[in-house]
Design a protein around this motif. Structure first.
Motif, PDB file in Angstrom:
ATOM      1  N   LEU A  93     -65.071   1.266 -29.294  1.00  0.00           N
ATOM      2  CA  LEU A  93     -65.909   2.419 -28.945  1.00  0.00           C
ATOM      3  C   LEU A  93     -65.870   2.633 -27.437  1.00  0.00           C
ATOM      4  O   LEU A  93     -65.992   1.683 -26.652  1.00  0.00           O
ATOM      5  CB  LEU A  93     -67.351   2.183 -29.400  1.00  0.00           C
ATOM      6  CG  LEU A  93     -67.546   1.894 -30.892  1.00  0.00           C
ATOM      7  CD1 LEU A  93     -69.029   1.721 -31.197  1.00  0.00           C
ATOM      8  CD2 LEU A  93     -66.955   3.000 -31.744  1.00  0.00           C
ATOM      9  N   PRO A  94     -65.711   3.873 -26.984  1.00  0.00           N
ATOM     10  CA  PRO A  94     -65.607   4.157 -25.552  1.00  0.00           C
ATOM     11  C   PRO A  94     -66.968   4.145 -24.857  1.00  0.00           C
ATOM     12  O   PRO A  94     -67.464   5.170 -24.375  1.00  0.00           O
ATOM     13  CB  PRO A  94     -64.985   5.559 -25.529  1.00  0.00           C
ATOM     14  CG  PRO A  94     -65.464   6.198 -26.792  1.00  0.00           C
ATOM     15  CD  PRO A  94     -65.565   5.100 -27.803  1.00  0.00           C
ATOM     16  N   LEU A  95     -67.583   2.969 -24.790  1.00  0.00           N
ATOM     17  CA  LEU A  95     -68.923   2.841 -24.213  1.00  0.00           C
ATOM     18  C   LEU A  95     -68.921   1.788 -23.120  1.00  0.00           C
ATOM     19  O   LEU A  95     -68.267   0.749 -23.240  1.00  0.00           O
ATOM     20  CB  LEU A  95     -69.938   2.435 -25.287  1.00  0.00           C
ATOM     21  CG  LEU A  95     -70.166   3.394 -26.460  1.00  0.00           C
ATOM     22  CD1 LEU A  95     -71.049   2.722 -27.500  1.00  0.00           C
ATOM     23  CD2 LEU A  95     -70.802   4.679 -25.976  1.00  0.00           C
ATOM     24  N   ARG A  96     -69.675   2.059 -22.062  1.00  0.00           N
ATOM     25  CA  ARG A  96     -69.881   1.043 -21.042  1.00  0.00           C
ATOM     26  C   ARG A  96     -70.839  -0.021 -21.570  1.00  0.00           C
ATOM     27  O   ARG A  96     -71.606   0.215 -22.495  1.00  0.00           O
ATOM     28  CB  ARG A  96     -70.461   1.670 -19.777  1.00  0.00           C
ATOM     29  CG  ARG A  96     -69.526   2.654 -19.087  1.00  0.00           C
ATOM     30  CD  ARG A  96     -70.196   3.248 -17.855  1.00  0.00           C
ATOM     31  NE  ARG A  96     -71.437   3.935 -18.215  1.00  0.00           N
ATOM     32  CZ  ARG A  96     -72.254   4.504 -17.323  1.00  0.00           C
ATOM     33  NH1 ARG A  96     -71.969   4.428 -16.023  1.00  0.00           N
ATOM     34  NH2 ARG A  96     -73.335   5.117 -17.733  1.00  0.00           N
ATOM     35  N   ALA A  97     -70.820  -1.194 -20.944  1.00  0.00           N
ATOM     36  CA  ALA A  97     -71.697  -2.280 -21.384  1.00  0.00           C
ATOM     37  C   ALA A  97     -73.163  -1.887 -21.237  1.00  0.00           C
ATOM     38  O   ALA A  97     -73.993  -2.195 -22.098  1.00  0.00           O
ATOM     39  CB  ALA A  97     -71.400  -3.543 -20.580  1.00  0.00           C
ATOM     40  N   SER A  98     -73.495  -1.168 -20.159  1.00  0.00           N
ATOM     41  CA  SER A  98     -74.890  -0.766 -19.949  1.00  0.00           C
ATOM     42  C   SER A  98     -75.341   0.219 -21.018  1.00  0.00           C
ATOM     43  O   SER A  98     -76.467   0.143 -21.519  1.00  0.00           O
ATOM     44  CB  SER A  98     -75.059  -0.140 -18.567  1.00  0.00           C
ATOM     45  OG  SER A  98     -74.188   0.979 -18.404  1.00  0.00           O
ATOM     46  N   ASP A  99     -74.455   1.159 -21.381  1.00  0.00           N
ATOM     47  CA  ASP A  99     -74.788   2.108 -22.452  1.00  0.00           C
ATOM     48  C   ASP A  99     -74.983   1.373 -23.776  1.00  0.00           C
ATOM     49  O   ASP A  99     -75.926   1.655 -24.522  1.00  0.00           O
ATOM     50  CB  ASP A  99     -73.691   3.160 -22.596  1.00  0.00           C
ATOM     51  CG  ASP A  99     -73.600   4.081 -21.397  1.00  0.00           C
ATOM     52  OD1 ASP A  99     -74.637   4.263 -20.722  1.00  0.00           O
ATOM     53  OD2 ASP A  99     -72.505   4.604 -21.136  1.00  0.00           O
ATOM     54  N   THR A 100     -74.096   0.431 -24.050  1.00  0.00           N
ATOM     55  CA  THR A 100     -74.182  -0.312 -25.308  1.00  0.00           C
ATOM     56  C   THR A 100     -75.503  -1.068 -25.404  1.00  0.00           C
ATOM     57  O   THR A 100     -76.177  -1.051 -26.441  1.00  0.00           O
ATOM     58  CB  THR A 100     -73.010  -1.305 -25.417  1.00  0.00           C
ATOM     59  OG1 THR A 100     -71.773  -0.595 -25.295  1.00  0.00           O
ATOM     60  CG2 THR A 100     -73.036  -2.039 -26.740  1.00  0.00           C
ATOM     61  N   PHE A 101     -75.875  -1.738 -24.318  1.00  0.00           N
ATOM     62  CA  PHE A 101     -77.128  -2.493 -24.329  1.00  0.00           C
ATOM     63  C   PHE A 101     -78.329  -1.576 -24.465  1.00  0.00           C
ATOM     64  O   PHE A 101     -79.270  -1.856 -25.219  1.00  0.00           O
ATOM     65  CB  PHE A 101     -77.248  -3.327 -23.050  1.00  0.00           C
ATOM     66  CG  PHE A 101     -78.506  -4.157 -22.997  1.00  0.00           C
ATOM     67  CD1 PHE A 101     -78.579  -5.356 -23.695  1.00  0.00           C
ATOM     68  CD2 PHE A 101     -79.612  -3.724 -22.281  1.00  0.00           C
ATOM     69  CE1 PHE A 101     -79.748  -6.127 -23.662  1.00  0.00           C
ATOM     70  CE2 PHE A 101     -80.773  -4.483 -22.247  1.00  0.00           C
ATOM     71  CZ  PHE A 101     -80.834  -5.689 -22.937  1.00  0.00           C
ATOM     72  N   ARG A 102     -78.322  -0.471 -23.755  1.00  0.00           N
ATOM     73  CA  ARG A 102     -79.445   0.475 -23.796  1.00  0.00           C
ATOM     74  C   ARG A 102     -79.615   1.076 -25.191  1.00  0.00           C
ATOM     75  O   ARG A 102     -80.722   1.151 -25.732  1.00  0.00           O
ATOM     76  CB  ARG A 102     -79.222   1.566 -22.756  1.00  0.00           C
ATOM     77  CG  ARG A 102     -80.444   2.422 -22.484  1.00  0.00           C
ATOM     78  CD  ARG A 102     -80.257   3.257 -21.240  1.00  0.00           C
ATOM     79  NE  ARG A 102     -79.182   4.242 -21.392  1.00  0.00           N
ATOM     80  CZ  ARG A 102     -78.007   4.156 -20.776  1.00  0.00           C
ATOM     81  NH1 ARG A 102     -77.750   3.117 -19.994  1.00  0.00           N
ATOM     82  NH2 ARG A 102     -77.076   5.076 -20.956  1.00  0.00           N
TER      83      ARG A 102
END
Length: 891
Positions: A93-102
């Protein structure tokens, strides 16, 4: 003779209706049965619980312990993000780690509290990930992957209990139902591992997306175990802090595991009730008193569930866009794909219902934060503050001021709870009041007992509201007596809860008064009751005044004479439709869209604006006009539905987010081919010849009509109505000003008296179409009277240059015949075939068929999220209610 009800075919209707509600009843019956069973076993413990003592234990926890336990709880909740990092890696998935955690935090904390079977978390992930342009197919597969995995970690803990790695049988006897439930959850793991290789499992859980690989299975089980392991650690550490003597990690895990299993099988959000009652039983088995056990559960619920959810709400309030997008076809398509992605067992329970509300999560979160702010003020007022802070407050402030602040905190708390619905619905006036009250509540909660934690929370909510001020654009919302009754019941329930907590936690009732403490500022139990009663009275008085003095913006109904004159001029340059003439009756309101180039006629029914037929205007402007009207309705939190729309505009409705239900078919007679000759029309010729022989005379009268004609028609109409009131909306009714607008066809007997009449409705399409409106006759008329009237009308219309004649709609005609039709349409088909007891559906179509019409379908266009059976009942009520027109003197 009316045939009796109960034939095998007719019972099909009953069976289908029963099937629509069977699963719903099951969803409520199973949780009630499980909770009842657990309560029966734990009722002894419940009777011994002193909730006032438990609350005091929770509030008296040292600040350092609070911070330590809260930190551990938040870390345990954060560990659940491993699910999202897992699907992020597996599905790229094209997600940053911060986006994923949030996103994980929002989805997991909400699912913990209000979700069931992962549907809430799946719905939130769908919306959040979609905003990051994750391909839909990949997203659906990723979300569906989590569904069967989440229980496997608990299944591992159950096996540890069965093999006595954790002493589960010490807490619960081996013959108890709890151990049986533990075995059932434990067996889920090998059953999952075995069946995941079968085509049946792939179809049920994966929607034929293929089987899981062993590597994926291992990752999934590991992620699930991490969630349940750290939740158990949190439960153990909270138990160590709250219990009078230490508890081993094994004992804590045994209680937590079995309680979590009970919560899962109870099917209640967050396991509420099942988890807690089972834990009380487990603590008793290890020798701990019910008060301390209840304190553990309160702390665990607060730190592991509520506080993380508060944080998730705050993140949600920022995460979602300020602009509300009108739901379009793409959203509908995605929602349909979301339903496909849900696994079979999720669909069965359908918790929490439709997922459309997720798009409003920003405002929804703010509403819940305001609701929690009100509860915070009430709970803070109901429970005594910490004595050290009270001592400081007494030295700075006067006791009367502290008592007044306590009283005002109660009033503001109640008002915030009531206003929270207005915040969720984005009402501008609710925002202004709420912002003022929250700031005031923060001030008063500081004054009454130096409760700075509550004040900080309230100020955070106030800041969030202020930052989101552009979201509040609605002028008003529908507010029914039913809603008033619900909120009234809810506030009086709050009175009971407040009184219960206040009486149980009062220092005088629990002998927890420190030596030499001055408690003059505290309310006695009698003063507490007076406080809440006065608070309720003042809050409801203020809201009653606001309700009475509110600006009435949607109060006018119907079209005034001036608006109808404008309509007449508008139709001189724009074509109408088959129902346009009904607009002159005056009971529909007019909305002029696209700079007065498109007319949308509507009537309000409950929280919906029902538009009669298609908008009138230039075709290229219709789509934009619909969007404009949707925005207008949204300002009042109203839904838009279109009634009796034609097929040619269906693509436009679809583009604007509407679904369709076929209402029936209009019988349109092509006059250029209409004839009475031929064998098929023998009966019609016989009727016409008989009436002409007996001296009956047909005539079409043109307006204006004199009073003698009107009086005669009124007598016929009254005889036909038989004391019933007129209907409206899509039907015309006997009103002289309305009748004077179009010709009236009459049938006279041999003596020259009018015995039947039919009002005509032009189609406003350059003289091409004519429709029949009112059809009424005396009770004592010869058989075939209406046949004669129809035959004569068709001949007259043909002679006067019309090309089409509309005989009206046959409801439910040719509905639900296709194998792939909607479930509701298939049910409507059975009603059409076997519902002659209530309405002559099939007979009406057969009657109109003898005039050889062409059948044109008519549809109901409605937005996703509306429950169709309820909507249809509301439309029936709209048509059946007594017509109302504006008072011209007040216009």
């Amino acid at each position: 003779m009316r045939k009796s009800w109960g034939s095998p075919k007719e019972w099909k209707i009953v069976n289908i209706l029963a099937s629509l509600y069977r699963v719903r009843l099951l969803r409520f019956f199973i949780p009630a049965a499980v909770i009842g069973l657990i309560y029966w076993e734990a009722k002894k413990e419940l009777r011994q619980v002193d909730f006032g003592r438990a609350l005091h234990l929770f509030r008296s926890l040292p600040t350092g312990e609070w911070a330590w336990l809260l930190t551990i709880s938040l870390l345990a909740v954060a560990s659940m993000s491993v699910y999202d990092f897992l699907i992020r890696g597996l599905y790229r998935l094209p997600l940053r780690a911060s986006d994923t955690f949030r996103y994980a935090w929002i989805a997991n904390t909400t699912n913990n509290l209000v979700g069931f079977a992962g549907v809430t978390g799946a719905s939130l992930r769908m919306i959040l990930y979609r905003n990051k342009q994750v391909p839909s197919k990949t997203l659906f597969r990723a979300v569906a992957f989590l569904s069967p995995i989440s229980i496997t970690g608990l299944s591992v803990l159950a096996w540890l209990g069965i093999f006595e790695v954790i002493p589960m049988r010490s807490a619960y006897p081996s013959y108890s139902w709890q151990i049986v439930a533990a075995w059932a959850v434990a067996l889920y793991l090998p059953a999952f591992a075995f069946f995941q290789r079968t085509p049946l499992f792939a179809k049920w859980f994966r929607r034929d997306e293929g089987r899981f690989t062993w590597k994926m299975i291992g990752y999934g089980i590991g992620s699930s175990f991490i969630e349940w392991f750290f939740a158990g650690i949190t439960f153990w550490l909270i138990s160590l802090a709250m219990l009078p003597s230490p508890i081993s990690i094994g004992h804590a895990y045994s209680i937590y595991t079995v309680s979590a299993i009970a919560g899962i099988i109870s099917l209640v959000p967050g396991g509420l009730g099942g988890f807690d009652l089972t834990a009380l039983i487990g603590f008793r088995r290890f020798g701990y008193g019910p008060d301390h056990a209840a304190a553990v559960l309160i702390t665990f619920r607060m730190f592991y569930y509520l506080v993380p959810w508060f944080i998730g709400l705050i993140i949600s309030a920022f995460e979602f866009s300020n602009n509300r997008n009108v739901q379009g076809s793409k959203d509908d398509d995605d929602a349909e794909e979301m339903e496909k992605a849900l696994t079979g067992w999720q669909k069965i329970w359908n918790w929490p219902g439709r997922v459309g509300f997720i798009g409003e999560l920003g405002a929804w979160s703010l509403g819940k934060l305001v609701f929690l702010s009100g509860l915070t003020l009430l709970s803070s007022a109901a429970t005594p503050g910490l004595w050290r802070r009270l001592h400081v407050a007494e030295e700075i402030l006067s006791i009367p001021l502290m008592k007044l602040s306590l009283q005002l905190s109660v009033i503001i708390g109640i008002m915030l709870i009531v206003l929270s619905r207005g915040i969720s619905l984005r009402i501008k006036r609710a925002y202004r009041w709420t912002l003022f009250l929250i700031v005031a509540g923060a001030i008063f909660t500081l004054i009454k007992a130096f409760d700075f934690e509550e004040a900080i929370f309230l100020l955070i909510v106030a800041v969030l509201l202020w930052l989101s001020r552009d979201r509040f654009y609605r002028i008003g919302v529908p507010f029914s007596r039913e809603q008033i009754a619900k909120w009234g019941l809810a506030t009086f329930l709050l009175f009971w809860i407040y009184d219960l907590i206040a009486s149980r936690t009062h220092p005088g009732s629990t002998r927890r008064i420190p030596p030499n403490a001055d408690i003059r500022w505290l309310f006695t139990p009698q003063e507490q009751q007076t406080t809440i009663i006065l608070g309720l009275a003042i809050a409801w008085l203020i809201f009653s005044m606001l309700w009475v003095l509110r600006p009435v913006r949607m109060g006018r109904y119907g079209a005034t004479q001036g608006q109808r004159l404008k309509l007449q001029s508008f139709l001189e340059v724009n074509q109408g439709n088959l129902l346009t003439h009904m607009l002159f009756s005056g009971d529909k309101s007019f909305y002029w869209a696209a700079e007065h180039q498109v007319l949308i006629p509507f009537a309000k029914v409950r929280n919906k604006l029902a538009i009669l037929s298609d908008p009138i205007g230039k075709p290229e402007l219709i789509s934009g006009a619909i969007q404009e009207f949707q925005g207008y309705a949204d300002r009042y939190a109203l839904k838009v539905v279109f009634y009796q729309v034609s097929p040619e505009y269906l693509p436009i409705y679809h583009e604007n987010g509407f679904r369709f239900f076929k209402l029936g078919e209009d019988a349109i007679v092509p006059l250029n081919t209409f004839t009475l000759s031929g064998k098929r029309n023998t009966n019609l010729r016989t009727v016409k010849n008989r009436f002409e022989r007996e001296g009956f005379h047909f005539e079409v009268l043109k307006p204006p009509f004199n009073s003698i004609v009107i009086e005669r028609l009124q007598k016929i109409s009254n005889d036909w109505l038989k004391g019933r009131h007129e209907k409206g909306y899509s039907l015309g009714w006997f009103q002289e000003t309305y009748l004077q607008l179009a010709p009236i066809a009459i049938l006279k007997d041999g003596g020259g008296l009018i015995i039947a009449f039919a009002t005509l409705a032009p189609g406003y399409d350059d003289g091409s179409t004519l429709s029949i409106d009112l059809m009424r006759h005396l009770k004592e008329t010869p058989n075939g009277t209406m046949d004669m009237l129809f035959i004569s009308l068709l001949d007259w219309a043909k002679e006067n240059g019309y090309s089409r004649f509309n005989l009206g709609m046959a409801p439910l005609s040719r509905v639900g015949q296709s194998h792939g039709a909607m479930r509701e349409e298939k049910l409507a088909r059975l009603v059409f075939r076997y519902g002659s007891h209530w309405y002559g559906f099939e007979g009406l179509r057969k009657y109109k068929q003898k005039f050889s019409p062409a059948w044109e379908p008519r549809y109901l266009a409605y937005p996703r999220g509306l429950y169709l059976p309820t909507l249809l009942l509301e439309l029936v009520w709209l048509i059946s209610r007594r017509p109302r027109v504006p008072n011209e003197s007040n216009s």
